[in-house]
Structures are given as C-alpha cells and as structure tokens.
Design a protein around this motif. Structure first.
Motif, short mmCIF file in Angstrom:
data_model
loop_
_atom_site.label_atom_id
_atom_site.label_comp_id
_atom_site.label_asym_id
_atom_site.label_seq_id
_atom_site.Cartn_x
_atom_site.Cartn_y
_atom_site.Cartn_z
N LYS A 75 -6.37 -0.99 -2.05
CA LYS A 75 -6.68 0.15 -1.17
C LYS A 75 -7.71 -0.21 -0.11
O LYS A 75 -7.73 0.38 0.97
CB LYS A 75 -7.18 1.33 -2.00
CG LYS A 75 -6.06 2.14 -2.61
CD LYS A 75 -6.62 3.33 -3.36
CE LYS A 75 -5.52 4.01 -4.16
NZ LYS A 75 -6.05 4.91 -5.16
N ARG A 95 1.36 3.95 -3.32
CA ARG A 95 0.74 5.27 -3.17
C ARG A 95 1.39 6.28 -4.13
O ARG A 95 2.61 6.25 -4.30
CB ARG A 95 0.91 5.74 -1.71
CG ARG A 95 -0.05 6.83 -1.32
CD ARG A 95 0.06 7.09 0.18
NE ARG A 95 -0.32 5.92 0.97
CZ ARG A 95 0.15 5.65 2.20
NH1 ARG A 95 1.04 6.43 2.75
NH2 ARG A 95 -0.28 4.59 2.85
N LYS A 117 0.84 -1.21 0.00
CA LYS A 117 0.00 0.00 0.00
C LYS A 117 0.87 1.25 0.00
O LYS A 117 0.62 2.20 -0.74
CB LYS A 117 -0.90 0.01 1.24
CG LYS A 117 -2.14 -0.84 1.10
CD LYS A 117 -3.00 -0.67 2.35
CE LYS A 117 -4.24 -1.53 2.30
NZ LYS A 117 -5.00 -1.49 3.55
N THR A 118 1.88 1.25 0.87
CA THR A 118 2.75 2.43 0.98
C THR A 118 3.52 2.68 -0.31
O THR A 118 3.62 3.82 -0.79
CB THR A 118 3.76 2.24 2.14
OG1 THR A 118 3.02 1.93 3.31
CG2 THR A 118 4.59 3.48 2.38
#
Lengths: 111, 135
Positions: free
Chosen positions: B98, A70, A66-67
């Motif tokens: 997400k 981004r 996720k990081t």
C-alpha cells in the motif's frame, strides 16, 4: 511486445513476450485495465517470453497488484520469470509483493 | 564508435538497446551485468524524453560509447531541460504494498546497475555519463 490474454474460469492469464519499456508499457496497462474493468481480479502474468522490463513495466505490475488486492478481491501472481527479470524485481523490492511460480500452470493452480 | 542520434521518442528505446547490447558484448560483460547496463540506459533515455524534453518528439538523444581498459563508458546527450538528480527522492523499497510509490525507480536502477553516473551540462547540452567496470 506481444501480449496474449486467456480468460479462464478462475483467473486470467496474460502472456507477455518481448520488451516492456516506456514504448510498450501503455499497451500492457491497457490489456490489464480491460480485465479489471470487467470485474476480474485474479491475474497471472506469464513472463516466460519477456526479455526486458523497465521501471515503466514494473509500474504496471505494482499498480495492478494494488488494484487487485484492494478489498481482498483478488491478486496478481507471476509465472516463469526469467533470471534477468527476477534480478530487476529483486532490486526493486518487488519479490515479497508477488507470489512467483515456476510456470503458468502452477500459477493458475494457485487460484 | 561514432555518435548515433535517435529521435527522442519511446520507439527509439529498442534501437538504442540494440546498440547497448553490441557495446556490452564487445566489452565482454556477462548476461546479467549486460542486462543491468541495458536497463540503466533505457531508464536514462526514458527520463530524457519524459523530463528533459517533456514528451516525445521534442528533441534528439545522442548515444555514444567507448571502452577504456576495464571500463565501458556510455554517454547520452540531450538539449532539453537540465536535471538535478538530487531533486528525486530515493524510492522506499522495503515497505508494504500500500505504501509503495510507483515512481522513482528509474534513477535508482541507474545507480544500482552502474558503477558511476555523472551529470554535466555544457551550454545547452546535457551530458549523462554511465560507467560500468568489468570484474
């Protein structure tokens, strides 16, 4: 668990050996966070020597993905995933979320 | 096998895993099924430490197993807070990155890898029974 980190020009390779469980996942996360804090977001997890991963370890994988993804700034890819670890990834629904390569060399070539 | 007590700390997990491997070998499970049982027990013990005891070093985990016919029966006992499995929502597996939650996988794994997962409370003792059927 033994972790080896190699910084390459285009990406970072983290080779993990042994068990990734609630006892060892914090150390794994620490190594990953150091790389991310250095502004490096293209990471290969070389899983060749991993003989066990629990949900605590999987949390590090998904959190890092996720990081890194981004702002489209990077990606985590997996390499040399043993059959048992792959079964856990599939059960967790992680296989569509990571590119998976047969070995670290081909994973590095992806970047 | 006589019951074995472990301190409720995360560094007990690898030692408990060694006993689980012994049990699954004796029971004659294939590698993948044995790995699944190892995962289920690891998740259960991590949950005991984190949720029943609320952290490391607060109590013990008692491990035991027996083989009866086609069944491997593993029990884990603790004296922490009792647990209501219905209070934990099922993780959403097939969602984009997400939307992926980072928690809730442990209990899900236990139910996926084992044939039966039972929670009982007797006085101050919580008993978790994990059953794997062969074949």
């Amino acid at each position: 668990m033994v972790i080896q980190h190699t910084e390459l020009k285009r990406c970072d390779v983290i080779n993990i050996k042994g068990r990734i469980d609630s006892a060892t996942a914090p150390k794994f996360a620490e190594v990953v966070n150091e790389i991310i804090e250095a502004g490096r977001f293209h990471i290969v997890f070389d899983m060749d020597g991993v003989d066990f991963i629990s949900s605590a370890g999987l949390r590090v994988l998904i959190g890092t993905q996720k990081t890194c993804k981004r702002y489209n700034r990077g990606e985590v890819v997996l390499a040399a995933v043993p059959e048992t670890i792959m079964a856990s990834l599939e059960l967790a629904g992680f296989t569509p979320l990571f590119k998976i390569f047969k070995d670290a060399v081909s994973a590095v070539g992806n970047f | 096998m006589p019951a074995v007590k472990f301190p409720g700390r995360y560094d007990s997990l690898a030692k408990i895993a060694d006993l689980v491997k012994k049990a699954t070998q004796e029971f004659g499970l294939d590698r993948l099924a044995a790995y699944g049982v190892e995962t289920a027990v690891d998740e259960a013990c991590s949950n005991i430490i984190e949720h029943a005891y609320g952290g490391e070093g607060k109590g013990e985990i008692e491990f035991n197993y027996r083989i009866k016919d086609n069944f491997l029966i593993i029990t884990l006992q603790d004296t922490g807070k009792s647990f209501n499995p219905k209070s934990v929502p099922k993780p959403k597996i097939n969602v984009p990155l997400k939307q992926r939650q980072e928690t809730g996988l442990g209990l899900y794994f236990m139910h996926q890898w084992m044939d039966e997962v039972k929670y009982d409370t007797a006085g101050k003792t919580n008993v978790l029974t994990l059953i794997k059927r062969k074949g």
